[in-house]
Design an enzyme around this catalytic site. Structure first.
Site, PDB file in Angstrom:
ATOM      1  N   SER A 137       0.821  -1.203   0.000  1.00  0.00           N
ATOM      2  CA  SER A 137       0.000   0.000   0.000  1.00  0.00           C
ATOM      3  C   SER A 137       0.861   1.262   0.000  1.00  0.00           C
ATOM      4  CB  SER A 137      -0.955  -0.053   1.190  1.00  0.00           C
ATOM      5  OG  SER A 137      -1.977   0.906   1.085  1.00  0.00           O
TER       6      SER A 137
ATOM      7  N   ASP B  79      -9.619  -6.601  -3.923  1.00  0.00           N
ATOM      8  CA  ASP B  79      -8.850  -5.469  -3.423  1.00  0.00           C
ATOM      9  C   ASP B  79      -9.532  -4.164  -3.826  1.00  0.00           C
ATOM     10  OD1 ASP B  79      -6.697  -3.759  -2.732  1.00  0.00           O
ATOM     11  OD2 ASP B  79      -5.252  -5.314  -3.284  1.00  0.00           O
TER      12      ASP B  79
ATOM     13  N   HIS C 142      -7.498  -5.907   0.349  1.00  0.00           N
ATOM     14  CA  HIS C 142      -6.327  -5.048   0.305  1.00  0.00           C
ATOM     15  C   HIS C 142      -5.213  -5.561   1.203  1.00  0.00           C
ATOM     16  CE1 HIS C 142      -3.996  -1.450  -0.265  1.00  0.00           C
ATOM     17  NE2 HIS C 142      -4.101  -1.079   0.999  1.00  0.00           N
TER      18      HIS C 142
END
Length: 422
Positions: A204, A372, A402
């Site tokens: 991320s 995701d 995610h």
């Protein structure tokens, strides 16, 4: 060199990052209970214990720790030995909190070992090294590799220097300043650790910063592994207009070449005010951590609610993650506020990576979850631009969102190990 520490707004049209929802909730004017019930500094001994307990759930024993692997993790014959250290990066007392698992986590003479390759893992926003606890054991067992994980400067258990946003200086200066804060601290950590080359694996926010690092220091990157990285695609041209009118960014793919589907209902006034207030606070660098700290005695309940979303974990695992997350969330504000310098409201980068990564010169792999909220087509677009010049791969982890490394560690670890061996 180091100090040892042993002793968004949801919409039916699009999945949005949970920390955007947190920001929106907080933007409605959460009472800062911390002013009514002042909270002192987090006890470092408690931080150590919570971090070590979470790592033990993944069968990682920290050197010098009395915390043993959990019953769930103890199916393996021997736990993996890791070392926790705070690596000094300057003369001002700043340090990078680091987990090191070397030589497969076995007690062997390092000096007798042949040269080893290095995997460096960097966490996403609102997390820390503990969030990879389900991955370390498998990754550390790859022959010839040492595994490191760091907390970004100003996040997790790294030092918390004052972060000064340049939000009034325009996007170019604002973004460059934020990126330099993280990239240069990673580079200084690399120098202090004596690592010449590394495979960077970032999740991320960590993926975003690793990509920026690889663009600046490609000579020190063997391979780039971007795990559901934020900040790739260009923002829709009507992003701000849509959000100010209460609509989430419409990124639905058109069917059969037609236009995107229309929003089903006109947003309520309450929703419009919610979006506008959230956008306003976002641009002023308010953070989810600020919300947690402002909640005072209710802060742990907020963390428990957040961690409760990880429905695939056991109750023991959720408790461990919540205790660890609460400890790092309550630490003083620092670079977490940089997220607003990097991203626009709606989680689109102010300087998208999709165009910038056309200049990448190291092998690059993308890994996404099957459901995701970060769109994997951003990775496909980058691959399209760099294929033929550098090696590229893209994986999608089944039954994972995610936080794919937590949701489905078996397949995530398998994909990452294949990249380490490639």
């Amino acid at each position: 060199m180091s100090k040892n520490n042993s002793s968004s707004l949801a919409d039916t049209k699009q999945l949005q990052p949970p920390w955007l929802l947190h920001s929106a909730v907080g933007s409605l004017g959460v009472l800062s209970l911390s002013k009514l019930w002042p909270w002192g500094a987090v006890d470092p001994r408690t931080q150590n214990t919570q971090e070590q307990a979470l790592l033990a759930l993944g069968d990682i024993t920290v050197a010098g720790s009395s915390v043993l692997p959990s019953t769930e993790a103890s199916a393996h014959s021997l736990p993996v030995l890791g070392e926790i250290m705070d690596v000094d990066i300057d003369s001002h007392g700043n340090y990078i909190h680091t987990l090191a698992i070397r030589n497969g986590g076995k007690l062997v003479d390092v000096e007798t070992q042949s040269p080893r390759r290095n995997l460096v893992m960097t966490h996403g926003y609102f997390t820390g090294v503990g969030f990879f606890y389900r991955n370390y054991r498998d990754l550390s067992q790859v022959d010839g590799w040492d595994v490191y994980a760091i907390d970004w400067l100003g996040m997790g258990r790294s030092s918390r220097p004052t972060y000064k946003s340049l939000r009034n200086e325009g996007d170019d200066k604002r973004v460059s300043h934020a990126e330099e804060f993280f990239v240069e601290s990673l580079e200084e950590w690399r120098k202090r650790m004596g690592i010449e080359k590394m495979t960077l694996c970032g999740h991320s926010f960590g993926g975003y910063m690793n990509a920026v690092y690889a663009l600046k220091y490609p000579q020190h990157v063997e391979k780039l592994v971007l795990v559901s990285p934020i900040g790739l695609p260009e923002a829709p041209p009507d992003l701000e207009e849509r959000m100010r009118h209460g609509y989430a960014p419409n990124t639905d793919k058109a069917k059969d070449g037609g236009p995107p589907a229309a929003d089903p209902d006109k947003p309520s006034m309450q929703r419009v005010l919610l979006f506008r207030t959230a956008m306003n606070l976002w641009d002023r660098n308010y953070t989810p951590q600020w919300i947690v700290r402002s909640a005072g005695p209710l802060s742990r309940r907020l963390i428990d609610w957040y961690i409760g979303r990880f429905s695939l974990l056991t109750e023991e695992q959720r408790r461990g993650m919540a205790a660890y997350s609460h400890q790092i969330a309550m630490l003083p504000e620092s670079s977490a506020s940089a997220l607003g310098d990097i991203l626009r409201p709606g989680a689109f980068a102010r300087r998208p990576l999709v165009g910038r990564l056309g200049a990448i010169s190291v092998p690059t792999t993308f890994i996404y979850g099957s459901h995701d909220w970060v769109d994997y087509t951003g990775g496909l677009e980058v691959i399209k631009r760099i294929a033929g010049r550098v090696a590229t791969h893209l994986y999608r982890v089944p039954n994972a969102g995610h936080n794919l490394h937590i949701d489905n560690p078996k397949d995530f670890n398998r994909f990452l190990v294949s990249e380490m061996k490639r």
